[in-house]
Design a protein around this motif. Structure first.
Motif, mmCIF file in Angstrom:
data_model
loop_
_atom_site.group_PDB
_atom_site.id
_atom_site.type_symbol
_atom_site.label_atom_id
_atom_site.label_comp_id
_atom_site.label_asym_id
_atom_site.label_seq_id
_atom_site.Cartn_x
_atom_site.Cartn_y
_atom_site.Cartn_z
ATOM 1 N N GLY A 180 16.664 95.514 17.379
ATOM 2 C CA GLY A 180 15.668 94.477 17.100
ATOM 3 C C GLY A 180 14.556 94.709 18.197
ATOM 4 O O GLY A 180 14.206 95.829 18.626
ATOM 5 N N VAL A 181 14.199 93.492 18.621
ATOM 6 C CA VAL A 181 12.677 93.577 19.401
ATOM 7 C C VAL A 181 13.299 93.988 20.846
ATOM 8 O O VAL A 181 13.075 93.050 21.789
ATOM 9 N N LEU A 182 13.443 94.985 21.170
ATOM 10 C CA LEU A 182 14.040 95.731 22.726
ATOM 11 C C LEU A 182 13.292 96.743 23.195
ATOM 12 O O LEU A 182 12.436 97.559 21.977
ATOM 13 N N ASP A 183 13.059 96.816 24.195
ATOM 14 C CA ASP A 183 12.250 98.085 25.012
ATOM 15 C C ASP A 183 12.856 99.243 24.310
ATOM 16 O O ASP A 183 12.435 100.150 24.089
ATOM 17 N N PRO B 133 16.064 100.089 21.943
ATOM 18 C CA PRO B 133 17.259 99.681 21.087
ATOM 19 C C PRO B 133 18.224 100.943 20.858
ATOM 20 O O PRO B 133 17.479 102.128 20.853
#
Length: 193
Positions: free
Chosen positions: A169-172, A174
């Motif tokens: 997902g929206v992670l620095d 993944p």
């Protein structure tokens, strides 16, 4: 070398003496743990800490001569052989500097393979586990508290990876993360990502 470095077989002592005698020598520590100083004879230096070397040599040479000054430093340092086994990228025997630590040996061997654990790397000495290193803590926090200086014959064991979780997902970053235990707080994993 750090002040607490202990001299051993294979190290080299850079000795300069001036005054009543003059000499500049690079003396290897032989297999008896000694250096041989001309006109003085063998002096045992194995087991002496680097910060005590000058004092030790001044005392020993002072038994034969007086009115002299000296400077003693370490030249080339000995090497040690350690073993990296288990799920390592490049398992095998490695010849390293005697100043090497667990972390530097892992870099030298390429670290854990894709199936190796990053969380439970063990340093074994004489059949006993000396420390267990969590590379996540080292990489994310700079925590080197589990790092140790290596000695000849040490064995670094990289076990298979433990339970893993995929964070997407929206992670620095993944990725698939290895858990330190069967359960680990989600906040900790998010901090890693």
């Amino acid at each position: 070398a750090p002040a607490n470095y202990v001299l051993g077989v294979g190290d080299e002592v850079d000795l300069k003496v001036w005054g009543v005698i003059d000499m500049a020598l690079r003396l290897p520590v032989d297999r008896n743990g000694q250096i041989t100083v001309p006109k003085v004879g063998p002096i045992t230096v194995a087991g002496v800490q680097a910060d005590q070397l000058e004092k030790h040599l001044r005392t020993q040479i002072g038994r034969v001569f007086s009115n002299f000054e000296l400077s003693a430093t370490l030249g080339r340092l000995r090497t040690i052989q350690v073993f990296v086994v288990g799920q390592a990228r490049r398992p095998g025997a490695y010849t390293l500097s005697s100043l090497s630590t667990l972390v530097s040996a892992l870099f030298e061997s390429g670290g854990p393979s894709a199936t190796g654990s990053l969380r439970k790397i063990q340093l074994k000495r004489d059949g006993q586990t000396l420390t267990t290193l969590d590379l996540y803590k080292f990489i994310t926090e700079g925590d080197k508290s589990a790092d140790r200086r290596l000695l000849p014959g040490d064995v670094i064991v990289i076990p298979p990876a433990g339970p893993r979780v995929a964070l997407m997902g929206v992670l620095d970053t993944p990725a698939v993360y290895e858990l330190a235990a069967v359960e680990e707080p989600l906040g900790k994993l998010l901090a890693y990502s």
